[in-house]
Design a protein around this motif. Structure first.
Motif, PDB file in Angstrom:
ATOM      1  N   SER A 237       0.740  -1.256   0.037  1.00  0.00           N
ATOM      2  CA  SER A 237       0.191  -0.071   0.030  1.00  0.00           C
ATOM      3  C   SER A 237       0.946   1.295   0.065  1.00  0.00           C
ATOM      4  O   SER A 237       0.707   1.950  -0.635  1.00  0.00           O
ATOM      5  CB  SER A 237      -0.907  -0.081   1.296  1.00  0.00           C
ATOM      6  OG  SER A 237      -1.672  -1.120   1.126  1.00  0.00           O
ATOM      7  N   GLU A 238       1.949   1.221   0.869  1.00  0.00           N
ATOM      8  CA  GLU A 238       2.769   2.427   0.895  1.00  0.00           C
ATOM      9  C   GLU A 238       3.446   2.574  -0.462  1.00  0.00           C
ATOM     10  O   GLU A 238       3.731   3.764  -1.243  1.00  0.00           O
ATOM     11  CB  GLU A 238       3.885   2.140   2.101  1.00  0.00           C
ATOM     12  CG  GLU A 238       3.462   2.342   3.501  1.00  0.00           C
ATOM     13  CD  GLU A 238       4.271   2.251   4.652  1.00  0.00           C
ATOM     14  OE1 GLU A 238       4.155   2.325   5.469  1.00  0.00           O
ATOM     15  OE2 GLU A 238       5.776   1.821   4.172  1.00  0.00           O
ATOM     16  N   GLY A 239       3.754   1.623  -0.991  1.00  0.00           N
ATOM     17  CA  GLY A 239       4.550   1.756  -2.459  1.00  0.00           C
ATOM     18  C   GLY A 239       3.770   2.222  -3.390  1.00  0.00           C
ATOM     19  O   GLY A 239       4.015   2.641  -4.271  1.00  0.00           O
ATOM     20  N   LEU A 240       2.589   1.676  -3.439  1.00  0.00           N
ATOM     21  CA  LEU A 240       1.420   1.985  -4.333  1.00  0.00           C
ATOM     22  C   LEU A 240       1.170   3.258  -4.317  1.00  0.00           C
ATOM     23  O   LEU A 240       1.018   4.128  -5.557  1.00  0.00           O
ATOM     24  CB  LEU A 240       0.375   1.100  -4.199  1.00  0.00           C
ATOM     25  CG  LEU A 240      -0.774   1.471  -5.287  1.00  0.00           C
ATOM     26  CD1 LEU A 240      -0.589   1.398  -6.733  1.00  0.00           C
ATOM     27  CD2 LEU A 240      -1.970   0.430  -5.105  1.00  0.00           C
ATOM     28  N   VAL A 241       0.946   3.928  -3.070  1.00  0.00           N
ATOM     29  CA  VAL A 241       0.855   5.428  -3.065  1.00  0.00           C
ATOM     30  C   VAL A 241       1.784   6.328  -3.562  1.00  0.00           C
ATOM     31  O   VAL A 241       1.626   7.175  -4.211  1.00  0.00           O
ATOM     32  CB  VAL A 241       0.396   5.603  -1.517  1.00  0.00           C
ATOM     33  CG1 VAL A 241       0.694   7.113  -1.446  1.00  0.00           C
ATOM     34  CG2 VAL A 241      -0.840   5.185  -0.911  1.00  0.00           C
TER      35      VAL A 241
ATOM     36  N   HIS B 214       8.173  -2.283  -2.814  1.00  0.00           N
ATOM     37  CA  HIS B 214       9.032  -2.249  -4.047  1.00  0.00           C
ATOM     38  C   HIS B 214       8.558  -3.034  -5.337  1.00  0.00           C
ATOM     39  O   HIS B 214       9.059  -3.087  -6.326  1.00  0.00           O
ATOM     40  CB  HIS B 214      10.621  -2.753  -4.004  1.00  0.00           C
ATOM     41  CG  HIS B 214      11.438  -1.957  -3.180  1.00  0.00           C
ATOM     42  ND1 HIS B 214      12.262  -2.422  -2.061  1.00  0.00           N
ATOM     43  CD2 HIS B 214      11.273  -0.638  -2.555  1.00  0.00           C
ATOM     44  CE1 HIS B 214      12.820  -1.537  -1.256  1.00  0.00           C
ATOM     45  NE2 HIS B 214      11.948  -0.105  -1.536  1.00  0.00           N
ATOM     46  N   VAL B 215       7.211  -3.379  -5.023  1.00  0.00           N
ATOM     47  CA  VAL B 215       6.580  -4.259  -6.103  1.00  0.00           C
ATOM     48  C   VAL B 215       6.356  -3.242  -7.359  1.00  0.00           C
ATOM     49  O   VAL B 215       6.667  -3.551  -8.325  1.00  0.00           O
ATOM     50  CB  VAL B 215       5.186  -4.867  -5.600  1.00  0.00           C
ATOM     51  CG1 VAL B 215       4.572  -5.201  -6.890  1.00  0.00           C
ATOM     52  CG2 VAL B 215       5.450  -5.846  -4.710  1.00  0.00           C
ATOM     53  N   PHE B 216       5.980  -2.215  -7.247  1.00  0.00           N
ATOM     54  CA  PHE B 216       5.595  -1.146  -8.100  1.00  0.00           C
ATOM     55  C   PHE B 216       6.743  -0.488  -8.640  1.00  0.00           C
ATOM     56  O   PHE B 216       6.496   0.374  -9.544  1.00  0.00           O
ATOM     57  CB  PHE B 216       4.550  -0.192  -7.573  1.00  0.00           C
ATOM     58  CG  PHE B 216       3.156  -0.794  -7.344  1.00  0.00           C
ATOM     59  CD1 PHE B 216       2.211  -0.929  -8.515  1.00  0.00           C
ATOM     60  CD2 PHE B 216       2.783  -1.399  -6.216  1.00  0.00           C
ATOM     61  CE1 PHE B 216       1.204  -1.708  -8.394  1.00  0.00           C
ATOM     62  CE2 PHE B 216       1.462  -1.764  -5.980  1.00  0.00           C
ATOM     63  CZ  PHE B 216       0.713  -2.102  -7.346  1.00  0.00           C
ATOM     64  N   ALA B 217       7.950  -0.776  -8.026  1.00  0.00           N
ATOM     65  CA  ALA B 217       9.335  -0.036  -8.425  1.00  0.00           C
ATOM     66  C   ALA B 217       9.622  -0.559  -9.576  1.00  0.00           C
ATOM     67  O   ALA B 217      10.582  -0.114 -10.083  1.00  0.00           O
ATOM     68  CB  ALA B 217      10.262   0.155  -7.355  1.00  0.00           C
ATOM     69  N   GLY B 218       9.331  -2.020 -10.138  1.00  0.00           N
ATOM     70  CA  GLY B 218       9.807  -2.611 -11.258  1.00  0.00           C
ATOM     71  C   GLY B 218      11.185  -3.353 -10.722  1.00  0.00           C
ATOM     72  O   GLY B 218      12.156  -3.544 -11.818  1.00  0.00           O
ATOM     73  N   GLU B 219      11.551  -3.620  -9.443  1.00  0.00           N
ATOM     74  CA  GLU B 219      12.704  -4.201  -9.238  1.00  0.00           C
ATOM     75  C   GLU B 219      12.752  -5.661  -9.808  1.00  0.00           C
ATOM     76  O   GLU B 219      14.115  -5.918 -10.178  1.00  0.00           O
ATOM     77  CB  GLU B 219      13.074  -4.291  -7.980  1.00  0.00           C
ATOM     78  CG  GLU B 219      13.331  -2.651  -7.387  1.00  0.00           C
ATOM     79  CD  GLU B 219      13.720  -2.798  -5.836  1.00  0.00           C
ATOM     80  OE1 GLU B 219      13.612  -3.887  -5.200  1.00  0.00           O
ATOM     81  OE2 GLU B 219      13.923  -1.750  -5.370  1.00  0.00           O
ATOM     82  N   ALA B 220      12.000  -6.164  -9.995  1.00  0.00           N
ATOM     83  CA  ALA B 220      11.908  -7.620 -10.619  1.00  0.00           C
ATOM     84  C   ALA B 220      10.854  -7.383 -11.676  1.00  0.00           C
ATOM     85  O   ALA B 220       9.779  -6.990 -11.553  1.00  0.00           O
ATOM     86  CB  ALA B 220      11.500  -8.542  -9.549  1.00  0.00           C
ATOM     87  N   ASP B 221      10.992  -8.307 -12.739  1.00  0.00           N
ATOM     88  CA  ASP B 221      10.090  -8.596 -13.966  1.00  0.00           C
ATOM     89  C   ASP B 221       9.155  -9.641 -13.498  1.00  0.00           C
ATOM     90  O   ASP B 221       7.835  -9.522 -13.954  1.00  0.00           O
ATOM     91  CB  ASP B 221      10.557  -8.909 -15.226  1.00  0.00           C
ATOM     92  CG  ASP B 221      11.858  -8.074 -15.567  1.00  0.00           C
ATOM     93  OD1 ASP B 221      11.445  -6.603 -15.759  1.00  0.00           O
ATOM     94  OD2 ASP B 221      13.017  -8.228 -15.881  1.00  0.00           O
ATOM     95  N   VAL B 222       9.411 -10.535 -12.795  1.00  0.00           N
ATOM     96  CA  VAL B 222       8.825 -11.744 -12.343  1.00  0.00           C
ATOM     97  C   VAL B 222       8.542 -11.834 -10.891  1.00  0.00           C
ATOM     98  O   VAL B 222       9.806 -11.890 -10.236  1.00  0.00           O
ATOM     99  CB  VAL B 222       9.138 -12.991 -12.888  1.00  0.00           C
ATOM    100  CG1 VAL B 222       8.172 -14.072 -12.405  1.00  0.00           C
ATOM    101  CG2 VAL B 222       9.004 -13.113 -14.609  1.00  0.00           C
ATOM    102  N   ILE B 223       7.392 -11.362 -10.165  1.00  0.00           N
ATOM    103  CA  ILE B 223       7.566 -11.697  -8.732  1.00  0.00           C
ATOM    104  C   ILE B 223       6.745 -12.979  -8.322  1.00  0.00           C
ATOM    105  O   ILE B 223       5.745 -13.105  -8.611  1.00  0.00           O
ATOM    106  CB  ILE B 223       6.901 -10.417  -7.959  1.00  0.00           C
ATOM    107  CG1 ILE B 223       7.694  -9.168  -8.510  1.00  0.00           C
ATOM    108  CG2 ILE B 223       6.969 -10.530  -6.517  1.00  0.00           C
ATOM    109  CD1 ILE B 223       7.001  -7.770  -7.945  1.00  0.00           C
TER     110      ILE B 223
END
Lengths: 337, 337
Positions: A237-241, B214-223
């Protein structure tokens, strides 16, 4: 007078934000604050402000835990850290609770080791507030104090979270939900299915499973989950914001007209981000330890620190831990027995 | 010519969006589409459009699975549903893959039962795309096909997701990450610690643990993650986007000046929401079943359906399942053996 120990060396803006927050809390709420940290640094910061007559005291702690220290190493190697000293002040009864905006893992581990858990509690849980579309707050726990929870732990989280919610938000009968992947009782994993079965038999206002997409809808006041899930939920949630903020900014910066729009959108978005920051609600309590502990976000400012001190004092005053202990022993949910 | 079966009765806008999407896909990509559903309803919808010469055919299925049907009951009781018939067309080799925007649980269960899994796969995984701040897409799997995964399943998810990513996004060596609650190897729960240990020894570009923030940061292509966690992560993201949309709207509607701002912000926000909707990327494939299956969001419009058909055709053309089977049997990760 309620006395709260404050880890003056904890957050990203320590000791400035901590000292200023302590002054505000002492002035507004009449709470006695023990500023725990490197004496010279704290004294230097205090000297910048007028605080005559306020119940503030410095308690020296020679070491500082950094954000990079591992929880276990911080506990073992830095016995004179501001976190250790704060926890010992609580243990010895010299403080009624403590507040830290430092390294969350290290603070939780140190508090857990030094204070221990309440007799009826198997595992402490970190409870984080989430803003809801109804304008209120839901509290999710555990958001990372433990992983690989058993159903009995989720039962304890439910009771602890419910009491905390009652004390802080004044709700008489908070709704308790279980974070899962479908509303029906049979949906979920082994843990949530067993926990659902147990929770519905408890003397709680249990509203059943809450899906991820309904967390922000405010369907439950207290949302119970394993610490791994809760931590992922909080952090994503924090990352998405952050991500939405960046994306909106880029989209709105493209033309002059939309820049005008952005000025307004930015304000609204900043307000929203503030709401998602749990420091606004006085931080996240670590429930279940023998003593009151409020953990603030690393980026806590003086207002966040002030609120955390207020909440710590309120929880102490409301005898949160006595209530938790009493209700848990009445309900009799413990893996220890 | 590649042939894709389309569940014409699946989504919220079925059969209209399905029929329109099929026409678009047949025209733009030269894909043959079998429209599976109640003949009269589909024929009626088709008659509204000019589609002369396009490779479209209706395959009758008398029953319709609703969003309220439970997965197991839908599979058992509605043997002539559009989902059953579509899956059988794939099983019998009459279609190279199938697309449905229907009840996700029922579609997954029916496909799994009818098609079975690939020989080297223990459990299928649903792979959902997430937009990233770098402008690209990360794919998370599993987002809900299974719960209570073991480490060996996460290994299989990693390989399946990596091959899928290569085929669809053309990345030569996608970065594979493991969703966890800290970047260090020792952080996580029992499952992720074991999975980390296994993944780092695999012939993959493993980038280690990826935290929620970091999910939305694009650090990995496949999570890679267990389906319970992935489902919570996906659904809480969807819910948060709704929540932010509502909050921003309220904040921006308060004054005339900010209403002007809102016009621009709304556009940017709508664009963002669109990005988060996985239908934009052609839906979510259920990887590991014997056959190609793309699941669209219930609210899929004709473009989403068109994209899903395109992706199904691409995966079939690229021989996705042969690749998965070959790499999995080479690496030898299976709980079956």
């Amino acid at each position: 007078m309620t006395t709260i120990a404050l880890d003056a060396m904890g957050g990203d803006h320590a000791p400035r934000a901590e000292v200023e927050g302590a002054i505000l809390a002492a002035r507004e709420f009449g709470v006695r604050v023990l500023l725990v940290g490197q004496q010279e640094a704290v004294k230097h910061e205090l000297a910048k402000h007028s605080h005559r007559g306020l119940p503030l005291e410095i308690v020296h702690a020679s070491e500082v835990i950094s954000m990079d220290d591992s929880p276990v190493m911080a506990f073992r190697k830095k016995k004179d850290s501001s976190v250790h000293v704060s926890a010992r002040l609580v243990k010895n009864g010299e403080a009624d609770g403590f507040v830290s905006a430092g390294n969350t893992g290290a603070v939780m581990a140190t508090a857990h080791f030094i204070l221990g858990t309440l007799p009826s509690v198997d595992r402490p849980a970190l409870a984080a507030p989430f803003p809801t579309s109804r304008g209120g707050v839901s509290v999710m726990l555990d958001v990372g104090a433990n992983v690989d929870s058993k159903a009995v732990h989720l039962e304890q989280f439910a009771i602890m979270g419910e009491i905390y919610y009652r004390v802080i938000f004044g709700t008489r009968r908070p709704k308790v939900g279980l974070l899962s992947i479908g509303e029906e009782e049979v949906k979920g994993n082994e843990l949530t299915k067993e926990a659902h079965n147990r929770l519905k038999r408890m003397p709680l206002h249990f509203v059943g499973n809450v899906e991820g997409r309904h967390v922000f809808a405010g369907e439950a006041d207290v949302i119970v989950c394993d610490g791994f899930i809760g931590n992922v939920a909080l952090k994503i949630s924090e990352g998405l914001v952050e991500h939405i903020g960046t994306t909106l900014k880029e989209a709105l910066n493209s033309t002059l007209a939309s820049q005008v729009g952005y000025v307004f959108a930015r304000k609204a978005f900043a307000d929203f981000k503030k709401k998602l920051d749990y420091s606004e609600y006085g931080g996240a309590p670590l429930l279940g330890v023998r003593g009151i502990l409020i953990i603030g976000h690393g980026r806590s400012n003086e207002n966040a620190i002030k609120n955390a001190i207020r909440v710590a004092a309120e929880l102490s005053h409301a005898k949160l831990n006595e209530k938790i202990e009493q209700e848990l022993s009445e309900v009799g949910v413990s893996a220890k027995r």
